[in-house]
Design a protein around this motif. Structure first.
Motif, PDB file in Angstrom:
ATOM      1  N   LEU A  76       0.819  -1.213   0.000  1.00 39.17           N
ATOM      2  CA  LEU A  76       0.000   0.000   0.000  1.00 39.17           C
ATOM      3  C   LEU A  76       0.852   1.262   0.000  1.00 39.17           C
ATOM      4  CD1 LEU A  76      -2.857  -0.998   2.467  1.00 39.17           C
ATOM      5  CD2 LEU A  76      -3.006  -0.759  -0.004  1.00 39.17           C
ATOM      6  N   SER A  77       2.126   1.134   0.366  1.00 38.02           N
ATOM      7  CA  SER A  77       3.020   2.303   0.372  1.00 38.02           C
ATOM      8  C   SER A  77       3.510   2.645  -1.026  1.00 38.02           C
ATOM      9  CB  SER A  77       4.232   2.029   1.277  1.00 38.02           C
ATOM     10  OG  SER A  77       4.961   0.899   0.795  1.00 38.02           O
ATOM     11  N   ALA A  78       3.225   1.788  -2.029  1.00 37.10           N
ATOM     12  CA  ALA A  78       3.708   2.035  -3.383  1.00 37.10           C
ATOM     13  C   ALA A  78       3.039   3.283  -3.956  1.00 37.10           C
ATOM     14  CB  ALA A  78       3.428   0.833  -4.279  1.00 37.10           C
ATOM     15  N   ALA A  79       3.868   4.242  -4.386  1.00 40.31           N
ATOM     16  CA  ALA A  79       3.336   5.493  -4.916  1.00 40.31           C
ATOM     17  C   ALA A  79       2.965   5.371  -6.386  1.00 40.31           C
ATOM     18  CB  ALA A  79       4.363   6.612  -4.741  1.00 40.31           C
ATOM     19  N   SER A  80       3.522   4.399  -7.103  1.00 39.62           N
ATOM     20  CA  SER A  80       3.216   4.236  -8.515  1.00 39.62           C
ATOM     21  C   SER A  80       3.529   2.816  -8.933  1.00 39.62           C
ATOM     22  CB  SER A  80       4.019   5.227  -9.366  1.00 39.62           C
ATOM     23  OG  SER A  80       5.400   4.960  -9.230  1.00 39.62           O
ATOM     24  N   ILE A  81       2.990   2.423 -10.096  1.00 42.57           N
ATOM     25  CA  ILE A  81       3.225   1.089 -10.647  1.00 42.57           C
ATOM     26  C   ILE A  81       3.749   1.260 -12.056  1.00 42.57           C
ATOM     27  CG2 ILE A  81       2.171  -1.113 -11.309  1.00 42.57           C
ATOM     28  CD1 ILE A  81      -0.050  -0.464  -9.264  1.00 42.57           C
ATOM     29  N   VAL A 103      -0.175   6.200 -12.066  1.00 46.65           N
ATOM     30  CA  VAL A 103       0.221   7.268 -11.149  1.00 46.65           C
ATOM     31  C   VAL A 103      -0.777   7.327 -10.001  1.00 46.65           C
ATOM     32  CG1 VAL A 103       0.689   9.694 -10.897  1.00 46.65           C
ATOM     33  CG2 VAL A 103       1.221   8.538 -13.057  1.00 46.65           C
ATOM     34  N   GLY A 104      -0.288   7.223  -8.804  1.00 44.32           N
ATOM     35  CA  GLY A 104      -1.160   7.309  -7.643  1.00 44.32           C
ATOM     36  C   GLY A 104      -0.901   6.166  -6.692  1.00 44.32           C
ATOM     37  N   PRO A 105      -1.203   6.325  -5.420  1.00 42.79           N
ATOM     38  CA  PRO A 105      -0.913   5.295  -4.431  1.00 42.79           C
ATOM     39  C   PRO A 105      -1.772   4.051  -4.637  1.00 42.79           C
ATOM     40  CG  PRO A 105      -2.261   7.017  -3.479  1.00 42.79           C
ATOM     41  CD  PRO A 105      -1.860   7.502  -4.826  1.00 42.79           C
ATOM     42  N   VAL A 106      -1.218   2.911  -4.269  1.00 40.10           N
ATOM     43  CA  VAL A 106      -1.959   1.650  -4.331  1.00 40.10           C
ATOM     44  C   VAL A 106      -3.050   1.658  -3.263  1.00 40.10           C
ATOM     45  CG1 VAL A 106      -1.757  -0.846  -4.036  1.00 40.10           C
ATOM     46  CG2 VAL A 106       0.021   0.417  -5.255  1.00 40.10           C
ATOM     47  N   LYS A 107      -4.239   1.202  -3.629  1.00 40.22           N
ATOM     48  CA  LYS A 107      -5.357   1.148  -2.690  1.00 40.22           C
ATOM     49  C   LYS A 107      -5.868  -0.288  -2.571  1.00 40.22           C
ATOM     50  CE  LYS A 107      -6.926   5.882  -3.493  1.00 40.22           C
ATOM     51  NZ  LYS A 107      -8.063   6.748  -3.834  1.00 40.22           N
ATOM     52  N   ALA A 108      -6.467  -0.591  -1.425  1.00 41.71           N
ATOM     53  CA  ALA A 108      -6.990  -1.933  -1.188  1.00 41.71           C
ATOM     54  C   ALA A 108      -8.066  -2.258  -2.215  1.00 41.71           C
ATOM     55  CB  ALA A 108      -7.545  -2.038   0.220  1.00 41.71           C
ATOM     56  N   GLY A 109      -8.080  -3.516  -2.722  1.00 40.41           N
ATOM     57  CA  GLY A 109      -9.072  -3.954  -3.684  1.00 40.41           C
ATOM     58  C   GLY A 109      -8.952  -3.256  -5.016  1.00 40.41           C
ATOM     59  N   MET A 110      -7.748  -2.802  -5.373  1.00 35.70           N
ATOM     60  CA  MET A 110      -7.552  -1.921  -6.519  1.00 35.70           C
ATOM     61  C   MET A 110      -7.575  -2.704  -7.837  1.00 35.70           C
ATOM     62  SD  MET A 110      -4.393   0.626  -7.007  1.00 35.70           S
ATOM     63  CE  MET A 110      -4.223   1.702  -8.399  1.00 35.70           C
ATOM     64  N   THR A 111      -8.369  -2.241  -8.812  1.00 33.82           N
ATOM     65  CA  THR A 111      -8.368  -2.767 -10.179  1.00 33.82           C
ATOM     66  C   THR A 111      -8.181  -1.575 -11.102  1.00 33.82           C
ATOM     67  OG1 THR A 111      -9.864  -4.563  -9.589  1.00 33.82           O
ATOM     68  CG2 THR A 111      -9.663  -4.027 -11.928  1.00 33.82           C
ATOM     69  N   LEU A 112      -7.124  -1.592 -11.910  1.00 37.67           N
ATOM     70  CA  LEU A 112      -6.832  -0.441 -12.760  1.00 37.67           C
ATOM     71  C   LEU A 112      -7.889  -0.302 -13.847  1.00 37.67           C
ATOM     72  CD1 LEU A 112      -2.974  -0.586 -13.136  1.00 37.67           C
ATOM     73  CD2 LEU A 112      -4.389   0.383 -11.343  1.00 37.67           C
ATOM     74  N   LYS A 113      -8.308   0.940 -14.123  1.00 36.34           N
ATOM     75  CA  LYS A 113      -9.334   1.208 -15.113  1.00 36.34           C
ATOM     76  C   LYS A 113      -8.801   1.015 -16.526  1.00 36.34           C
ATOM     77  CE  LYS A 113     -12.243   4.407 -12.506  1.00 36.34           C
ATOM     78  NZ  LYS A 113     -12.816   5.766 -12.478  1.00 36.34           N
ATOM     79  N   ALA A 114      -9.733   1.074 -17.484  1.00 34.92           N
ATOM     80  CA  ALA A 114      -9.349   0.896 -18.885  1.00 34.92           C
ATOM     81  C   ALA A 114      -8.367   1.962 -19.324  1.00 34.92           C
ATOM     82  CB  ALA A 114     -10.597   0.928 -19.770  1.00 34.92           C
ATOM     83  N   ALA A 160      -5.449   5.946 -11.534  1.00 34.25           N
ATOM     84  CA  ALA A 160      -5.040   4.636 -11.045  1.00 34.25           C
ATOM     85  C   ALA A 160      -5.464   4.424  -9.622  1.00 34.25           C
ATOM     86  CB  ALA A 160      -3.539   4.512 -11.158  1.00 34.25           C
ATOM     87  N   GLY A 161      -5.896   5.461  -8.939  1.00 36.72           N
ATOM     88  CA  GLY A 161      -6.287   5.281  -7.551  1.00 36.72           C
ATOM     89  C   GLY A 161      -7.717   4.843  -7.399  1.00 36.72           C
ATOM     90  N   ALA A 162      -8.508   4.751  -8.473  1.00 37.89           N
ATOM     91  CA  ALA A 162      -9.910   4.365  -8.353  1.00 37.89           C
ATOM     92  C   ALA A 162     -10.024   2.897  -8.019  1.00 37.89           C
ATOM     93  CB  ALA A 162     -10.631   4.663  -9.665  1.00 37.89           C
ATOM     94  N   ASP A 163     -11.157   2.555  -7.423  1.00 41.09           N
ATOM     95  CA  ASP A 163     -11.339   1.172  -6.988  1.00 41.09           C
ATOM     96  C   ASP A 163     -12.225   0.374  -7.940  1.00 41.09           C
ATOM     97  OD1 ASP A 163     -11.499   2.208  -3.539  1.00 41.09           O
ATOM     98  OD2 ASP A 163      -9.809   1.727  -4.833  1.00 41.09           O
ATOM     99  N   GLY A 164     -12.644   0.953  -9.019  1.00 42.67           N
ATOM    100  CA  GLY A 164     -13.538   0.258  -9.921  1.00 42.67           C
ATOM    101  C   GLY A 164     -12.822  -0.769 -10.747  1.00 42.67           C
ATOM    102  N   CYS A 197      10.271  12.196 -15.216  1.00 44.36           N
ATOM    103  CA  CYS A 197       8.884  11.720 -15.308  1.00 44.36           C
ATOM    104  C   CYS A 197       8.435  11.391 -13.893  1.00 44.36           C
ATOM    105  CB  CYS A 197       8.793  10.491 -16.210  1.00 44.36           C
ATOM    106  SG  CYS A 197       7.088   9.844 -16.364  1.00 44.36           S
ATOM    107  N   ARG A 198       7.515  12.187 -13.350  1.00 45.59           N
ATOM    108  CA  ARG A 198       7.071  12.011 -11.975  1.00 45.59           C
ATOM    109  C   ARG A 198       5.537  11.986 -11.926  1.00 45.59           C
ATOM    110  NH1 ARG A 198      11.546  11.039 -12.169  1.00 45.59           N
ATOM    111  NH2 ARG A 198      13.304  11.805 -10.906  1.00 45.59           N
ATOM    112  N   ASP A 199       5.006  11.016 -11.238  1.00 44.37           N
ATOM    113  CA  ASP A 199       3.554  10.899 -11.054  1.00 44.37           C
ATOM    114  C   ASP A 199       2.827  10.836 -12.391  1.00 44.37           C
ATOM    115  OD1 ASP A 199       3.970  11.144  -8.271  1.00 44.37           O
ATOM    116  OD2 ASP A 199       4.092  13.309  -8.489  1.00 44.37           O
ATOM    117  N   GLY A 200       3.507  10.287 -13.439  1.00 44.69           N
ATOM    118  CA  GLY A 200       2.871  10.086 -14.726  1.00 44.69           C
ATOM    119  C   GLY A 200       2.879  11.287 -15.639  1.00 44.69           C
ATOM    120  N   VAL A 201       3.539  12.385 -15.241  1.00 43.95           N
ATOM    121  CA  VAL A 201       3.642  13.555 -16.102  1.00 43.95           C
ATOM    122  C   VAL A 201       5.079  14.030 -16.118  1.00 43.95           C
ATOM    123  CG1 VAL A 201       1.272  14.320 -15.737  1.00 43.95           C
ATOM    124  CG2 VAL A 201       3.062  15.127 -14.192  1.00 43.95           C
TER     125      VAL A 201
END
Length: 999
Positions: A76-81, A103-114, A160-164, A197-201
């Protein structure tokens, strides 16, 4: 080491259930993302490499699917993937690749969006034998699916932080064609012009720091500009949530100043209790600095204590105890932050916000609120209203200023203004000045761009014209420099030029721009020829040459080749010699000169007794006899030739004025007359009593002239001379006899020694400043000898004010010691070691200097040290050990030789518990399920339940009987049904395929 001997097959829903059963580490989350492959690209396998966080291992997958899902456990401490993928065909040749950057912290139950899908793109086919063939172009297929762009990175950066859950669609994928400007999406440093390149930008700087970010979603600022993460947010999960162990500690978010935020002031950090039947202890409150402040216990007196406070009635004259408020005559515990309130007295923080909840502050400022719905932060924490909202109608849209307020808040506690760079005016030309279009400055002003002077170039609404092919492409005050294709200002008079069109006057004369064509004899445009100003045509200066004036021979007195300063050729001047001078019969004939083009007649002069020289004429003055003729000499006073003088006549010192050739005692003399006691004052030499030069000696022994001898006469050798006395302070003497030649001989002298001096009576003795000591020697009172009386100070010591001391300066000491208060000691930074001083980097061990030993930090107290954290000291520091073999100093169960095993990552995000560099094998059964993940289903290590009726396409690794260890996995979107007829209970696993097989 871990041996993954089996894999189980199950679907996405079964996977979620299994994860809930076997995953134990609360700091990890299952991250599932979609992989999309274009229809035009035939593939057989993929290699997936996790770049960030680096703790996840690489994985290989064999499949020809066009869309599937792949998952990892991430901290969960991962700031990016960041994941790289390489696609191979059935022959093992590389045919494509792709990249995913979330870009964004890992969240519980996380599935990356399209929008964060990993899109595989076709590339050049590369085989192991070195051959390269083009792979099929996936560009058209990608375009149909993704509407690919050519000016952005190949990976998209969605939320990337969304849980959907992701759909697998690649509609937001793009294709890389070049480096990106700041604020543009990126996947690696190499994608950006800035190199960051930081936080995806792409970012303007490295942007390091636990609460620093470059994406506007975290800073509330502008994408591409590094800034502090907004209060209540976390860009890289750098701030740990400490509230489970420290209620008032860090809450896992940033505070808006670049630091981790503590729980807000006034937040409850405990429970209200009764310490006894009449003493109420109100719950503690956080102080906002990390500490829980416990109120002073309240004495209820005769009233009983209840869980909400003292049961005594309250009023304006009988207030409640600290930590309580009066409600309808009853003391109640003040409310926690975020609780609904009607007045400030109800809140433990003392603030009831306009949102009618207890708040950590008054929260009355514009664009601030105390509700999560408005700020995105916890209820009760006064924070800036989120970007795009205005719950209190603090910001009215500016209808007259395109750069003014847009009717929303800016996410930082102020009204949002039109973004910097928003166009608010068009470009224009004013003469040769180009005015770029106006843009908003981000502070509400429509600012004009910096005007540009086009100089000699044309001005268009697209900017200044930057090149030319003819003079007509330039302004009237410029010409076209065709060599450089550049308009250049025409040159003023006097400026260097090559052709006339370079000059304002149109005339280029003698290499400079001139005011006229300047043609004609003795005319020029150069200051060096005219004496005027370069660039102004004028007469050539008199005496200056001109090729248009032909020179004639000097004897003709015609043209001399120069100009006369009036625009005509000059004739030879009156000083020009047209015939040389001569001497004849003692007369001098002068040289002839020109006069108005005619050679003049010669003038004649008689030289008399002087020498005649054709080069200079008759000598009018003389400096030596050679300048005169006959019986004449050169009179030095008149510088004239004069007749020679007779004896007795006054003369000079060299005799050249005399007929005799001898000048003695200032007169011409008949002989040389060289005796010391002779004179020639009458012209005839004779003996005299006055010496020509003083006789040798003086006093009793000195010589004299007596008139009878040409030489000096001296007293006889028997005559006594001299007297007794002191010749100097150290020499005494007595009288002697004359030597007959002017000197006094035979005097005796005595040299004083042992510090004695001459006393004036021709004897030596000690002075008052140095009394006699030891055998009559004179010794000064401030010497080493005097310190010891008749003996000097002992060897190695020195005399100081009558006392023998060890040292006077550092040079008296050795072994690195220095002189301190007349004693040799070691400096404070150099430890003493025997007779020497050790360097500051050494310790004294058994009488010798040795380098300080290195100790290693043992943070987890397991006796094994971290090789990356060292301390050099002579004695072992607290918390440090001599061992340096620990690979995870955050976990006491991880160290060399450890046999601990767990199904989750250790505190250093690895499965290596014995520091061997490989995953640790764990074979301990953890359930009662049938041996291995067989066709009966998947075993949960927590509940022992076997999940059936589905399988994982390529998934969990198990080692040994029972549930074993669950590791990384790849999830298929497709469900499958295990084949009960296939026996995989020997430690293998079933995988989806046709037919199903054990692996």
């Amino acid at each position: 080491m871990l041996k993954l001997r089996s894999f189980v097959v199950m679907g996405v829903l079964a996977l979620a259930a299994a994860v809930g059963g076997c995953k134990k580490d609360p700091d990890q989350a299952l991250v599932v993302f979609t992989v999309n492959v274009p229809d035009s690209l035939a593939t057989a396998s993929f290699d997936f490499t996790v770049k960030s966080p680096p703790s996840a291992p690489s994985r290989h997958l064999a499949t020809t699917l066009k869309s599937f899902q792949f998952g990892y456990y991430m901290p969960l401490s991962a700031a990016s993937i960041e994941i790289d993928a390489v696609a191979y065909d059935s022959a093992g040749c590389q045919v494509g690749s792709g990249k995913l950057t979330n870009v964004g912290p890992v969240k519980a139950g996380m599935t990356l969006k399209a929008s964060s899908a990993l899109m595989i793109m076709a590339g050049t086919r590369v085989c192991s034998d070195g051959g390269m063939t083009p792979a099929k172009d996936a560009g058209q297929d990608a375009k149909n699916k993704t509407d690919a762009k050519t000016d952005a990175p190949s990976q998209s950066h969605g939320d990337a932080g969304a849980d959907g859950g992701g759909t697998g669609d690649d509609e937001n994928s793009v294709v890389v064609t070049g480096k990106q400007a700041n604020g543009k999406a990126c996947g690696a440093d190499g994608d950006c012009e800035s190199g960051f390149c930081r936080d995806g930008v792409c970012c303007n700087e490295a942007c390091s720091g636990q609460c620093r970010a470059c994406a506007a979603t975290f800073t509330g600022g502008t994408d591409g500009t590094c800034g502090n993460v907004m209060a209540g947010a976390s860009s890289r999960g750098a701030c740990t949530d400490e509230t489970t162990t420290t209620p008032c500690g860090h809450d896992g978010t940033c505070d808006g100043t670049g630091q981790c935020r503590n729980v807000g002031s006034g937040q409850a950090c405990g429970q209200s209790t009764c310490t006894d039947s009449h003493t109420f202890q109100a719950a503690g409150k956080c102080d906002g600095a990390g500490a829980c402040m416990t109120p002073t216990p309240a004495d209820c007196g005769t009233y009983p204590c209840a869980s909400t406070g003292c049961a005594a009635p309250c009023s304006a004259t009988a207030p409640c105890a600290a930590g309580q408020y009066c409600s309808n005559g009853t003391c109640k515990v003040t409310k926690a932050l975020g609780t609904t309130c009607a007045a400030a007295a109800e809140c433990g923080s003392g603030f009831c916000s306009p949102d009618q909840v207890c708040c950590d502050k008054a929260c009355t400022g514009a664009c601030t609120a105390c509700l999560k719905a408005s700020t995105g932060q916890a209820d009760g924490m006064c924070s800036p209203v989120q970007l795009g909202q205005d719950p209190h109608n603090d910001c009215a849209a500016d209808t007259t200023n395109a750069c003014g307020k847009d009717g929303t808040c800016d996410g930082k506690g102020a009204c949002h203004l039109a973004a910097s760079g928003t166009a608010c005016g068009s470009a224009s030309c004013s003469g040769s000045t180009f005015a770029p279009g106006k843009t908003c400055d981000g502070a509400g002003t429509c600012a004009a761009g910096t005007a540009v002077d086009c100089g000699q170039n044309a001005c268009t609404t697209d900017g200044c014209k930057m090149s030319c092919i003819a003079d007509t492409d330039c302004g009237s005050a410029a010409y076209c420099d065709k060599t450089a294709s550049k308009c250049t200002s025409k040159k003023g008079n006097g400026t260097a030029c090559s052709v006339g069109n370079e000059c304002t006057s149109g005339a280029c004369v003698e290499g400079v721009c001139c005011n006229t064509a300047c043609s004609g004899t003795c005319l020029s445009c150069l200051a060096a020829k005219t004496g005027g100003t370069s660039g102004t045509c004028a007469f050539i200066t008199a005496g200056m040459p001109d090729s248009r004036c032909t020179a004639a021979d000097k004897s003709t007195c015609g043209q001399d080749g120069n100009c006369n300063g009036a625009g005509q050729c000059e004739k030879w001047s009156s000083s020009t010699v047209c015939a040389a001078a001569t001497c004849s019969g003692g007369n001098y004939l002068a040289a002839r000169t020109c006069s108005n083009g005619v050679c003049n007649a010669a003038a004649q002069t008689a030289c008399g007794g002087a020498v005649c020289d054709p080069a200079s004429g008759c000598r009018t003055t003389c400096s030596a006899a050679a300048d005169c003729t006959g019986n004449n000499y050169c009179d030095a006073s008149t510088k004239k030739c004069t007749p020679l003088k007779a004896n007795g006549t006054a003369c000079g010192s060299d005799g050249t004025q005399c007929l005799s050739g001898l000048c003695v005692d200032g007169v011409c003399c008949n002989s040389q007359c060289g005796g010391q006691c002779q004179s020639c004052s009458t012209g005839t030499c004779a003996n005299v009593k006055t010496a020509r030069t003083p006789c040798a000696g003086s006093g009793t022994c000195g010589g004299v002239c007596d008139g009878s001898s040409p030489s000096c006469v001296f007293p006889a050798a028997t005559v006594a001379c001299g007297s007794t006395g002191c010749m100097s302070t150290t020499t005494a003497y007595v009288s002697g006899k004359c030597n007959g030649s002017g000197s006094c001989l035979g005097a005796t002298t005595q040299t004083c020694t042992g510090g004695q001096v001459c006393t004036g009576t021709a004897s030596c003795g000690c002075p008052s400043t140095a009394p006699a000591l030891c055998s009559g020697a004179c010794v000064a009172t401030n010497t080493d000898a005097h310190c010891g009386g008749c003996n000097a100070c002992a060897s190695g010591t020195h005399c100081s004010s009558g006392t023998c001391v060890q040292c006077l300066t550092n040079s008296d000491c050795s072994g690195g010691k220095v002189c301190t208060q007349n004693s040799c000691t070691c400096p404070s930074t150099s430890p003493a070691c025997g007779s020497t001083c050790c360097p500051s980097s050494n310790c004294c061990v058994n009488g010798s200097c040795q380098a300080k030993p290195t100790w290693y930090r043992d943070f987890d107290g397991d006796g094994f040290g971290d090789p990356g954290t060292t301390n050099q000291a002579c004695t072992q520091p607290t918390g440090y050990v001599a061992d340096k073999t620990d690979c995870c100093d955050k976990d006491s169960t991880v160290h060399p030789g450890s046999n601990t095993c767990s199904s989750n990552l250790n505190n250093c995000s690895a499965y290596d518990y014995d520091c061997s560099g490989q995953e640790t094998e764990c074979n301990t059964p953890v359930s009662t399920c049938p041996e291995g993940p067989s066709a009966a289903g998947l075993c949960s290590s927590t509940t022992g339940i076997c999940f059936a009726d589905s399988c994982l396409y390529y998934g969990y690794g198990f080692d040994g009987p029972g549930c074993g260890i669950m590791h990384h996995y790849l999830v298929s979107q497709f469900f499958c049904t295990p084949d009960p007829s296939v026996d995989c209970d020997g430690g293998e696993a079933q995988s989806q395929g046709d037919p199903i097989a054990c692996h």
